[in-house]
Design a protein around this motif. Structure first.
Motif, mmCIF file in Angstrom:
data_model
loop_
_atom_site.group_PDB
_atom_site.id
_atom_site.type_symbol
_atom_site.label_atom_id
_atom_site.label_comp_id
_atom_site.label_asym_id
_atom_site.label_seq_id
_atom_site.Cartn_x
_atom_site.Cartn_y
_atom_site.Cartn_z
ATOM 1 N N ARG A 76 44.917 -24.825 111.775
ATOM 2 C CA ARG A 76 44.086 -24.143 110.746
ATOM 3 C C ARG A 76 43.992 -22.651 111.239
ATOM 4 O O ARG A 76 43.881 -21.639 110.466
ATOM 5 C CB ARG A 76 42.879 -24.994 110.726
ATOM 6 C CG ARG A 76 42.296 -24.462 109.293
ATOM 7 C CD ARG A 76 40.751 -25.389 109.042
ATOM 8 N NE ARG A 76 40.872 -26.553 109.282
ATOM 9 C CZ ARG A 76 40.439 -27.285 110.156
ATOM 10 N NH1 ARG A 76 39.793 -26.836 111.163
ATOM 11 N NH2 ARG A 76 40.611 -28.615 110.208
ATOM 12 N N GLN A 77 43.827 -22.496 112.504
ATOM 13 C CA GLN A 77 43.441 -21.200 113.014
ATOM 14 C C GLN A 77 44.684 -20.352 113.118
ATOM 15 O O GLN A 77 44.722 -19.033 112.816
ATOM 16 C CB GLN A 77 42.755 -21.180 114.403
ATOM 17 C CG GLN A 77 41.554 -21.833 114.199
ATOM 18 C CD GLN A 77 40.443 -20.848 113.509
ATOM 19 O OE1 GLN A 77 40.662 -19.810 113.409
ATOM 20 N NE2 GLN A 77 39.481 -21.485 113.011
ATOM 21 N N VAL A 80 45.943 -18.751 109.698
ATOM 22 C CA VAL A 80 45.147 -17.422 109.354
ATOM 23 C C VAL A 80 45.862 -16.049 109.620
ATOM 24 O O VAL A 80 45.903 -15.311 108.763
ATOM 25 C CB VAL A 80 43.864 -17.698 109.729
ATOM 26 C CG1 VAL A 80 43.174 -16.300 109.320
ATOM 27 C CG2 VAL A 80 43.081 -18.897 109.363
ATOM 28 N N VAL A 175 47.998 -24.464 104.285
ATOM 29 C CA VAL A 175 46.534 -24.251 104.091
ATOM 30 C C VAL A 175 45.955 -25.465 103.656
ATOM 31 O O VAL A 175 44.822 -25.868 104.119
ATOM 32 C CB VAL A 175 46.019 -23.044 103.781
ATOM 33 C CG1 VAL A 175 44.502 -22.797 103.707
ATOM 34 C CG2 VAL A 175 46.475 -21.670 104.530
#
Length: 365
Positions: A76-77, A80, A175
């Motif tokens: 998830r990080q 980004v 995402v």
């Protein structure tokens, strides 16, 4: 299939027993959007939980939960900071297909349909439908991104490649997959206790034999019942350590047998030659007497007795040999002289004689 049948009939029969949709690209389904059927993701996950699956059920589930929580947070990080719209690995594949598209010529037929032929002079032709995202080579439908034939059409019409890539390869889909959070949990020290009795684990009983570490295989998988060691040689063709040839060992080596037979024959001939030389050589020498010879007494002042000289002993025996020669000369035309050697008393007997006094010699004599 005809080529496989010509190479190996057994492989052809094995493939014909399995439905073609499991091993042939021509029968693959378009839904997975992948051109290979492998279980790499399952194997990767199984390699991670090798240590966890040996623990009790609660500890195993706790380790798997922590691993997934950590992995989802990292994915998830990482997405980004990515600036592109298409995922990086798929973007590289698209660039590779875009470069190959320059080798094809696209002819527009109408209603987003094209006829693509090779620019190298080959007779290969394919039909591309950009509206339905299809190509007669079936790679466009299987992978979900344009093939080299579709790329030639996109380049001719100056269209955007991103519009023809399936949505499963986009950043937004990635995402959405990892938007859910696996929340942390408290340890057993903070769990709420109930009024019921605690559920105790069953009594541990150590089974007989070595613990099983291999997984249970299905019926169509090959089974190897050999040892678990990496040094096992089961299923390998052994080499002879004598001549480094395949198919036999050192004990049954034909080259070694020939060399051993030649060595035995050579030893037999050498022993025969030695026997012939011994028969034609000198007579055997008499063994030395263990009992010391008798000697005459000497005065007490002199401890070592006077031994007979070798010349006297040799003279007496020479007279005996000369008489034997005279007897044999009448029977044999060419006399064969025999040489006899006389050995002196051993060192042990001389030491004994030197230590004992002269009076004791008479008693021994």
């Amino acid at each position: 299939m005809k080529e496989i049948q010509q190479v190996d009939q057994g492989a052809y029969n094995h493939l014909m027993e399995i439905p073609a949709k499991y091993w042939s690209k021509s029968r693959f389904n378009y839904f997975p959007r992948v051109d290979t059927l492998v279980n790499n993701m399952c194997e990767c996950f199984n390699s991670v939980i090798v240590e966890a699956r040996e623990k009790p059920i609660v500890s195993m589930l706790e380790d798997i939960r922590v691993y997934l929580m950590n992995r989802w947070s990292d994915n998830r990080q990482s997405i980004v900071t990515y600036a592109g719209e298409i995922l990086p690995k798929i973007n590289k594949k698209i660039e590779r297909e875009f470069d190959k598209g320059g080798e094809w010529l696209a002819i527009y037929a109408g209603r987003d349909k094209y006829e693509v032929s090779s620019s190298q002079g080959n007779r290969a032709k394919f039909v591309v439908d950009l509206n339905l995202h299809e190509c007669s080579c079936r790679k466009f439908q299987l992978t979900g991104y344009p093939c080299e034939h579709a790329m030639s059409c996109i380049r001719k019409m100056c269209l955007d490649v991103k519009n023809y890539v399936n949505k499963c390869y986009r950043k937004q889909t990635y995402v959405d997959c990892y938007q859910h959070v696996i929340y942390p949990l408290n340890g057993p020290n903070l769990w709420s206790r109930t009024e019921n009795d605690d559920v105790l684990p069953p009594v541990f009983r150590k089974p007989i034999g070595r613990p099983k570490l291999r997984r249970n295989k299905t019926g169509d998988e090959p089974r190897n019942n050999g040892p678990l060691s990496k040094l096992a040689r089961t299923g390998q063709q052994q080499k002879c350590s004598y001549c480094f040839a395949l198919g036999h060992n050192k004990r049954t080596c034909p080259r070694k047998r020939k060399m051993e037979a030649a060595a035995k024959k050579q030893n037999a001939t050498a022993q025969a030659k030695k026997g012939a030389k011994k028969g034609a050589g000198t007579t055997r020498t008499p063994k030395p007497n263990k009992i010391p010879a008798k000697t005459t007494t000497q005065p007490a002042t002199r401890l070592q007795p006077k031994r007979k000289s070798s010349t006297q002993v040799g003279g007496s025996q020479e007279s005996q040999t000369s008489s034997k020669r005279a007897r044999c000369s009448s029977s044999a035309s060419q006399p064969q002289p025999s040489i006899a050697t006389v050995t002196s008393p051993s060192r042990r007997s001389l030491r004994f004689m030197a230590k004992t006094p002269p009076r004791a010699w008479k008693a021994l004599g």
